[in-house]
Scaffold this motif. Structure first.
Motif, PDB file in Angstrom:
ATOM      1  N   LYS A   1      29.145  18.204  21.081  1.00 54.05           N
ATOM      2  CA  LYS A   1      30.475  18.794  21.232  1.00 54.05           C
ATOM      3  C   LYS A   1      30.616  20.002  20.325  1.00 54.05           C
ATOM      4  O   LYS A   1      30.115  20.006  19.196  1.00 54.05           O
ATOM      5  N   GLY A   2      31.299  21.040  20.808  1.00 51.69           N
ATOM      6  CA  GLY A   2      31.486  22.263  20.038  1.00 51.69           C
ATOM      7  C   GLY A   2      32.435  22.054  18.871  1.00 51.69           C
ATOM      8  O   GLY A   2      33.423  21.322  18.982  1.00 51.69           O
ATOM      9  N   LYS A   3      32.133  22.702  17.759  1.00 50.54           N
ATOM     10  CA  LYS A   3      32.965  22.583  16.564  1.00 50.54           C
ATOM     11  C   LYS A   3      34.205  23.463  16.675  1.00 50.54           C
ATOM     12  O   LYS A   3      34.167  24.512  17.306  1.00 50.54           O
ATOM     13  N   ALA A   4      35.255  23.059  16.001  1.00 53.98           N
ATOM     14  CA  ALA A   4      36.431  23.915  15.844  1.00 53.98           C
ATOM     15  C   ALA A   4      36.158  24.853  14.668  1.00 53.98           C
ATOM     16  O   ALA A   4      35.841  24.405  13.571  1.00 53.98           O
ATOM     17  N   LYS A   5      36.231  26.139  14.912  1.00 56.32           N
ATOM     18  CA  LYS A   5      35.929  27.134  13.880  1.00 56.32           C
ATOM     19  C   LYS A   5      37.039  28.178  13.837  1.00 56.32           C
ATOM     20  O   LYS A   5      37.764  28.368  14.801  1.00 56.32           O
ATOM     21  N   ARG A   6      37.105  28.888  12.721  1.00 59.10           N
ATOM     22  CA  ARG A   6      38.052  29.997  12.592  1.00 59.10           C
ATOM     23  C   ARG A   6      37.319  31.308  12.804  1.00 59.10           C
ATOM     24  O   ARG A   6      36.221  31.508  12.299  1.00 59.10           O
ATOM     25  N   PHE A   7      37.933  32.206  13.560  1.00 55.54           N
ATOM     26  CA  PHE A   7      37.374  33.521  13.802  1.00 55.54           C
ATOM     27  C   PHE A   7      38.472  34.544  13.563  1.00 55.54           C
ATOM     28  O   PHE A   7      39.465  34.573  14.289  1.00 55.54           O
ATOM     29  N   ARG A   8      38.323  35.347  12.501  1.00 50.51           N
ATOM     30  CA  ARG A   8      39.338  36.329  12.090  1.00 50.51           C
ATOM     31  C   ARG A   8      40.712  35.676  11.922  1.00 50.51           C
ATOM     32  O   ARG A   8      41.738  36.226  12.338  1.00 50.51           O
ATOM     33  N   GLY A   9      40.712  34.487  11.363  1.00 48.04           N
ATOM     34  CA  GLY A   9      41.964  33.794  11.091  1.00 48.04           C
ATOM     35  C   GLY A   9      42.485  32.989  12.259  1.00 48.04           C
ATOM     36  O   GLY A   9      43.381  32.172  12.095  1.00 48.04           O
ATOM     37  N   GLN A  10      41.951  33.208  13.441  1.00 54.17           N
ATOM     38  CA  GLN A  10      42.392  32.465  14.626  1.00 54.17           C
ATOM     39  C   GLN A  10      41.525  31.217  14.801  1.00 54.17           C
ATOM     40  O   GLN A  10      40.320  31.256  14.573  1.00 54.17           O
ATOM     41  N   LEU A  11      42.144  30.139  15.237  1.00 54.75           N
ATOM     42  CA  LEU A  11      41.409  28.916  15.492  1.00 54.75           C
ATOM     43  C   LEU A  11      40.713  29.037  16.840  1.00 54.75           C
ATOM     44  O   LEU A  11      41.319  29.438  17.830  1.00 54.75           O
ATOM     45  N   GLY A  12      39.432  28.741  16.862  1.00 49.28           N
ATOM     46  CA  GLY A  12      38.656  28.809  18.099  1.00 49.28           C
ATOM     47  C   GLY A  12      37.766  27.593  18.195  1.00 49.28           C
ATOM     48  O   GLY A  12      37.772  26.721  17.335  1.00 49.28           O
ATOM     49  N   LYS A  13      36.970  27.533  19.259  1.00 53.38           N
ATOM     50  CA  LYS A  13      36.087  26.392  19.463  1.00 53.38           C
ATOM     51  C   LYS A  13      34.766  26.893  20.027  1.00 53.38           C
ATOM     52  O   LYS A  13      34.740  27.714  20.935  1.00 53.38           O
ATOM     53  N   ARG A  14      33.668  26.410  19.456  1.00 53.46           N
ATOM     54  CA  ARG A  14      32.355  26.722  20.000  1.00 53.46           C
ATOM     55  C   ARG A  14      32.159  25.941  21.292  1.00 53.46           C
ATOM     56  O   ARG A  14      32.768  24.899  21.495  1.00 53.46           O
ATOM     57  N   LYS A  15      31.244  26.419  22.129  1.00 55.36           N
ATOM     58  CA  LYS A  15      31.012  25.743  23.402  1.00 55.36           C
ATOM     59  C   LYS A  15      30.213  24.464  23.202  1.00 55.36           C
ATOM     60  O   LYS A  15      29.462  24.325  22.217  1.00 55.36           O
ATOM     61  N   ASP A  16      30.382  23.522  24.117  1.00 54.33           N
ATOM     62  CA  ASP A  16      29.576  22.311  24.112  1.00 54.33           C
ATOM     63  C   ASP A  16      28.159  22.674  24.553  1.00 54.33           C
ATOM     64  O   ASP A  16      27.969  23.557  25.392  1.00 54.33           O
ATOM     65  N   VAL A  17      27.165  21.995  23.995  1.00 57.59           N
ATOM     66  CA  VAL A  17      25.766  22.293  24.294  1.00 57.59           C
ATOM     67  C   VAL A  17      25.079  21.020  24.766  1.00 57.59           C
ATOM     68  O   VAL A  17      25.211  19.958  24.136  1.00 57.59           O
ATOM     69  N   LYS A  18      24.357  21.119  25.877  1.00 56.33           N
ATOM     70  CA  LYS A  18      23.580  19.992  26.372  1.00 56.33           C
ATOM     71  C   LYS A  18      22.106  20.257  26.080  1.00 56.33           C
ATOM     72  O   LYS A  18      21.595  21.334  26.371  1.00 56.33           O
ATOM     73  N   LYS A  19      21.446  19.263  25.465  1.00 54.44           N
ATOM     74  CA  LYS A  19      20.028  19.373  25.141  1.00 54.44           C
ATOM     75  C   LYS A  19      19.254  18.343  25.940  1.00 54.44           C
ATOM     76  O   LYS A  19      19.735  17.226  26.157  1.00 54.44           O
ATOM     77  N   ALA A  20      18.048  18.723  26.362  1.00 52.47           N
ATOM     78  CA  ALA A  20      17.169  17.807  27.081  1.00 52.47           C
ATOM     79  C   ALA A  20      15.894  17.610  26.274  1.00 52.47           C
ATOM     80  O   ALA A  20      15.242  18.584  25.897  1.00 52.47           O
ATOM     81  N   TYR A  21      15.580  16.355  25.978  1.00 55.59           N
ATOM     82  CA  TYR A  21      14.321  16.002  25.336  1.00 55.59           C
ATOM     83  C   TYR A  21      13.364  15.596  26.456  1.00 55.59           C
ATOM     84  O   TYR A  21      13.537  14.548  27.074  1.00 55.59           O
ATOM     85  N   VAL A  22      12.385  16.454  26.730  1.00 53.68           N
ATOM     86  CA  VAL A  22      11.458  16.253  27.844  1.00 53.68           C
ATOM     87  C   VAL A  22      10.136  15.727  27.304  1.00 53.68           C
ATOM     88  O   VAL A  22       9.465  16.408  26.529  1.00 53.68           O
ATOM     89  N   THR A  23       9.772  14.504  27.708  1.00 53.47           N
ATOM     90  CA  THR A  23       8.504  13.899  27.311  1.00 53.47           C
ATOM     91  C   THR A  23       7.501  14.130  28.428  1.00 53.47           C
ATOM     92  O   THR A  23       7.787  13.868  29.594  1.00 53.47           O
ATOM     93  N   LEU A  24       6.312  14.627  28.051  1.00 53.19           N
ATOM     94  CA  LEU A  24       5.283  14.944  29.031  1.00 53.19           C
ATOM     95  C   LEU A  24       4.248  13.833  29.124  1.00 53.19           C
ATOM     96  O   LEU A  24       4.071  13.056  28.193  1.00 53.19           O
ATOM     97  N   GLU A  25       3.563  13.783  30.273  1.00 59.13           N
ATOM     98  CA  GLU A  25       2.452  12.842  30.455  1.00 59.13           C
ATOM     99  C   GLU A  25       1.320  13.228  29.505  1.00 59.13           C
ATOM    100  O   GLU A  25       1.244  14.364  29.035  1.00 59.13           O
ATOM    101  N   GLU A  26       0.412  12.299  29.255  1.00 59.88           N
ATOM    102  CA  GLU A  26      -0.731  12.557  28.380  1.00 59.88           C
ATOM    103  C   GLU A  26      -1.559  13.718  28.915  1.00 59.88           C
ATOM    104  O   GLU A  26      -1.770  13.827  30.121  1.00 59.88           O
ATOM    105  N   GLY A  27      -1.993  14.583  28.023  1.00 59.22           N
ATOM    106  CA  GLY A  27      -2.841  15.703  28.413  1.00 59.22           C
ATOM    107  C   GLY A  27      -2.093  16.957  28.813  1.00 59.22           C
ATOM    108  O   GLY A  27      -2.697  17.983  29.080  1.00 59.22           O
ATOM    109  N   ASN A  28      -0.761  16.910  28.874  1.00 58.14           N
ATOM    110  CA  ASN A  28       0.042  18.081  29.212  1.00 58.14           C
ATOM    111  C   ASN A  28       0.660  18.653  27.943  1.00 58.14           C
ATOM    112  O   ASN A  28       0.983  17.919  27.017  1.00 58.14           O
ATOM    113  N   ALA A  29       0.857  19.979  27.919  1.00 62.56           N
ATOM    114  CA  ALA A  29       1.473  20.626  26.771  1.00 62.56           C
ATOM    115  C   ALA A  29       2.176  21.894  27.220  1.00 62.56           C
ATOM    116  O   ALA A  29       1.817  22.494  28.239  1.00 62.56           O
TER     117      ALA A  29
END
Length: 98
Positions: A63-91
């Motif tokens: 979830k994006g954090k609530a941050k201040r930007f030039r005194g105004q309250l703003g919010k960073r965007k939400d970020v989705k991460k994928a942990y991709v596990t590969l088969e043996e021998g792949n890189a």
């Protein structure tokens, strides 16, 4: 829109942090992905772009954090991460870029 462009819409960029580097030693790679993408789409995109065989995909939404930007309250965007596990021998060499 081309097929390759659609794949790049799913996978935004690789995440290279200390935690991601430790995961890559175990055969897992971390990518920032579109917030509305699902696991089968991510698996298909990684297999098509990097020509590897994917074993599993785990996702997490930070979830994006609530941050201040030039005194105004703003919010960073939400970020989705994928942990991709590969088969043996792949890189993936994420240092070369997408």
């Amino acid at each position: 829109m081309s097929v390759k462009a659609e794949l790049y819409d799913v996978i935004r960029k690789p995440i290279i942090t200390e935690k991601a580097t430790q995961a890559s030693e175990n055969g897992a790679y971390v990518f920032e992905v579109a917030i509305d993408s699902n696991k089968p789409q991510i698996k298909e995109a990684v297999e098509a772009l990097f020509e590897v065989k994917v074993k599993a995909v785990n996702t997490t939404i930070t979830k994006g954090k609530a941050k201040r930007f030039r005194g105004q309250l703003g919010k960073r965007k939400d970020v989705k991460k994928a942990y991709v596990t590969l088969e043996e021998g792949n890189a993936i060499d994420v240092s070369t870029g997408l």
